[in-house]
Scaffold this motif. Structure first.
Motif, short mmCIF file in Angstrom:
data_model
loop_
_atom_site.label_atom_id
_atom_site.label_comp_id
_atom_site.label_asym_id
_atom_site.label_seq_id
_atom_site.Cartn_x
_atom_site.Cartn_y
_atom_site.Cartn_z
N LYS A 132 -5.59 -17.66 26.44
CA LYS A 132 -5.53 -17.67 24.98
C LYS A 132 -6.87 -17.28 24.37
N GLY A 133 -7.50 -16.26 24.93
CA GLY A 133 -8.75 -15.74 24.39
C GLY A 133 -10.00 -16.45 24.88
N LYS A 134 -9.84 -17.57 25.61
CA LYS A 134 -11.00 -18.33 26.09
C LYS A 134 -11.37 -17.89 27.51
N ASP A 135 -12.63 -17.56 27.69
CA ASP A 135 -13.11 -17.09 29.00
C ASP A 135 -13.15 -18.26 29.98
N ILE A 136 -12.20 -18.27 30.91
CA ILE A 136 -12.08 -19.38 31.87
C ILE A 136 -13.28 -19.46 32.81
N LEU A 137 -13.82 -18.30 33.15
CA LEU A 137 -14.92 -18.29 34.13
C LEU A 137 -16.22 -18.80 33.54
N ALA A 138 -16.29 -18.87 32.20
CA ALA A 138 -17.53 -19.35 31.58
C ALA A 138 -17.51 -20.87 31.37
N LEU A 139 -16.37 -21.53 31.67
CA LEU A 139 -16.26 -22.97 31.38
C LEU A 139 -17.05 -23.79 32.40
N ASN A 140 -17.72 -24.85 31.90
CA ASN A 140 -18.36 -25.76 32.85
C ASN A 140 -17.29 -26.73 33.38
N SER A 141 -17.66 -27.54 34.38
CA SER A 141 -16.62 -28.32 35.06
C SER A 141 -15.90 -29.29 34.12
N LYS A 142 -16.61 -29.81 33.10
CA LYS A 142 -15.98 -30.77 32.18
C LYS A 142 -14.90 -30.05 31.34
N ASP A 143 -15.27 -28.89 30.79
CA ASP A 143 -14.31 -28.14 29.97
C ASP A 143 -13.17 -27.58 30.82
N LEU A 144 -13.52 -27.24 32.06
CA LEU A 144 -12.49 -26.69 32.95
C LEU A 144 -11.39 -27.72 33.19
N ARG A 145 -11.81 -29.00 33.29
CA ARG A 145 -10.82 -30.07 33.52
C ARG A 145 -9.78 -30.10 32.40
N LYS A 146 -10.23 -29.89 31.15
CA LYS A 146 -9.29 -29.89 30.00
C LYS A 146 -8.29 -28.74 30.14
N TYR A 147 -8.81 -27.60 30.59
CA TYR A 147 -7.94 -26.42 30.71
C TYR A 147 -7.00 -26.53 31.90
N ARG A 148 -7.45 -27.23 32.96
CA ARG A 148 -6.61 -27.39 34.15
C ARG A 148 -5.28 -27.99 33.79
N ARG A 149 -5.30 -28.91 32.82
CA ARG A 149 -4.06 -29.57 32.41
C ARG A 149 -3.06 -28.57 31.84
N LYS A 150 -3.60 -27.57 31.16
CA LYS A 150 -2.72 -26.57 30.53
C LYS A 150 -2.28 -25.51 31.53
N MET A 151 -2.99 -25.42 32.67
CA MET A 151 -2.69 -24.36 33.65
C MET A 151 -2.37 -25.03 34.99
N GLN A 152 -1.11 -25.02 35.35
CA GLN A 152 -0.67 -25.77 36.52
C GLN A 152 -0.08 -24.88 37.60
N MET A 153 0.14 -25.48 38.77
CA MET A 153 0.68 -24.70 39.89
C MET A 153 1.82 -25.45 40.58
N ILE A 154 2.86 -24.73 40.93
CA ILE A 154 3.96 -25.28 41.75
C ILE A 154 3.84 -24.62 43.11
N PHE A 155 3.82 -25.43 44.17
CA PHE A 155 3.57 -24.88 45.50
C PHE A 155 4.85 -24.61 46.27
N GLN A 156 4.66 -23.83 47.33
CA GLN A 156 5.78 -23.38 48.15
C GLN A 156 6.45 -24.54 48.89
N ASP A 157 5.61 -25.43 49.45
CA ASP A 157 6.14 -26.49 50.32
C ASP A 157 6.16 -27.80 49.55
N PRO A 158 7.31 -28.16 48.97
CA PRO A 158 7.33 -29.36 48.13
C PRO A 158 7.02 -30.61 48.94
N PHE A 159 7.53 -30.70 50.19
CA PHE A 159 7.30 -31.90 50.98
C PHE A 159 5.81 -32.07 51.28
#
Ligand code: ATP
Length: 329
Positions: free
Chosen positions: A81-108
């Motif tokens: 959404k226009g925000k440079d993800i690579l420029a985020l520090n670890s604290k700000d990245l944590r906020k963005y992680r919540r909005k960007m999620q992953m579903i993996f191949q092996d559910p078990f």
């Protein structure tokens, strides 16, 4: 930024050092690198599902992990959404992680076998501090279970992963994602380990998540049939590069790159009305060190000539929103 663009990736590259053998430490040969993701660019709109398709080793997982910064890309830019993800520090990245999620191949494999369905979801609620009281936690867990159709809720609440089917386990993983109200999700082969009979249910759930919660998706697969079911557009990857990208139906009806044609030909039942000329490619995606100076598909391509061996093709427009990197088509 284009209107409603959620993800924009430009010139993303991720390379890994090739481990040298003991004896090569004494030689003067220079360090070589594998370009797992090699200068790729694309964007994803709101409520859009972009599929990435390619054989094992073409760089799909490395690309996903780079976008979520689970690994650090070597170069390029990624914006959410226009925000440079690579420029985020670890604290700000944590906020963005919540909005960007992953579903993996092996559910078990992605679930803790000692946690019940409710405990698994509760852990996510607690980690992200989504509720203040136990009652609020229970309410969120119940809503997520209903959302992913683990119903009646009381039947699944105390069940351990081992007592669930593959499809139900994947629904728990998806519940863990949906509870965070993400805006962008990467689904990495979410149905490839599931029985064919339950795949359609999980794919329908992905479509429901997209519509109901305005989620944009990257859907990774090597299976064109499931991609056709869920993807608005598809990108065909070969050796770390996108070789063709465009609207799903347009590419399936009119594949331009010889590699795309071969992939479609390999799925005879994808659509009997699609007539694709047989393209004789053999072998697997090779591991080729270096950034490359020519078309990476050159050694397997039946149309290749000297130009393909000497130059790198760039993307050209071949249709409405349809692009291909090939000199010969
Ligand atoms: P699959 O479908 O099998 O998961 P993929 O398309 O996701 O394959 P990647 O796992 O991204 O492909 O791998 C792309 C290339 O990068 C492969 O040649 C792989 O061996 C290489 N690679 C991936 N991770 C590393 C690493 N940590 N170190 C060295 N090479 C790696």
């Amino acid at each position: 930024m284009k209107k409603h663009e959620v993800i924009k990736v430009e010139n993303l590259t991720k390379y890994f050092k090739i481990k040298k053998g003991f004896l090569s430490n004494f030689s003067k040969s220079k360090q070589e690198y594998i370009y797992a993701v090699n200068n790729i660019s694309f964007s994803i709109g709101e409520k859009e599902i972009l599929g990435f398709i390619g054989e094992s080793g073409c760089g799909k997982s490395t690309m996903s992990r780079s976008i979520l910064r689970l690994i650090e890309p070597s170069s390029g830019t990624i914006s959410f959404k226009g925000k440079d993800i690579l420029a985020l520090n670890s604290k700000d990245l944590r906020k963005y992680r919540r909005k960007m999620q992953m579903i993996f191949q092996d559910p078990f494999g992605s679930l803790n076998p000692r946690r019940t369905v409710a405990d698994t979801l509760r852990q996510t609620v607690k980690i992200h501090k989504l509720a203040e009281t136990i009652d609020e936690e229970d309410k969120l867990i119940k809503e997520a279970m209903e959302e992913v159709e683990l119903i009646p809720v009381e039947e699944y609440w105390d069940k351990y992963p081992a007592l669930l089917s593959g499809g139900q386990q994947q629904r728990v993983s998806m519940g863990r994602v949906i509870i965070l109200k993400p805006e962008f999700v990467i689904a990495d082969e979410p149905v490839s380990m599931l029985d064919v009979s339950v795949r359609i249910g999980v794919l329908k759930l992905i479509l429901k998540m997209k519509e109901k919660h305005n989620i944009s998706f990257i859907y990774i697969t090597h299976d064109l049939s499931t991609a056709r079911y869920v993807c608005d557009r598809i990108a065909i990857m070969y050796l770390g590069k996108i070789v063709e990208i465009g609207p799903t139906e347009e590419i399936l009806a009119n594949p331009v790159h010889p590699y795309t044609q071969a992939l479609i030909k390999a799925v005879p039942d994808i659509d009997p009305t699609v007539k694709v000329k047989e393209i004789p490619i053999k072998g697997y995606v090779p591991v080729v060190p270096g950034e490359g100076v020519n078309c990476s598909f050159y050694p397997r391509c039946p149309y290749a000539d000297e130009q393909c061996n000497n130059e790198m093709p760039t993307m050209k427009k071949v249709g409405d929103d349809h692009f291909v990197a090939c000199f010969k088509r």
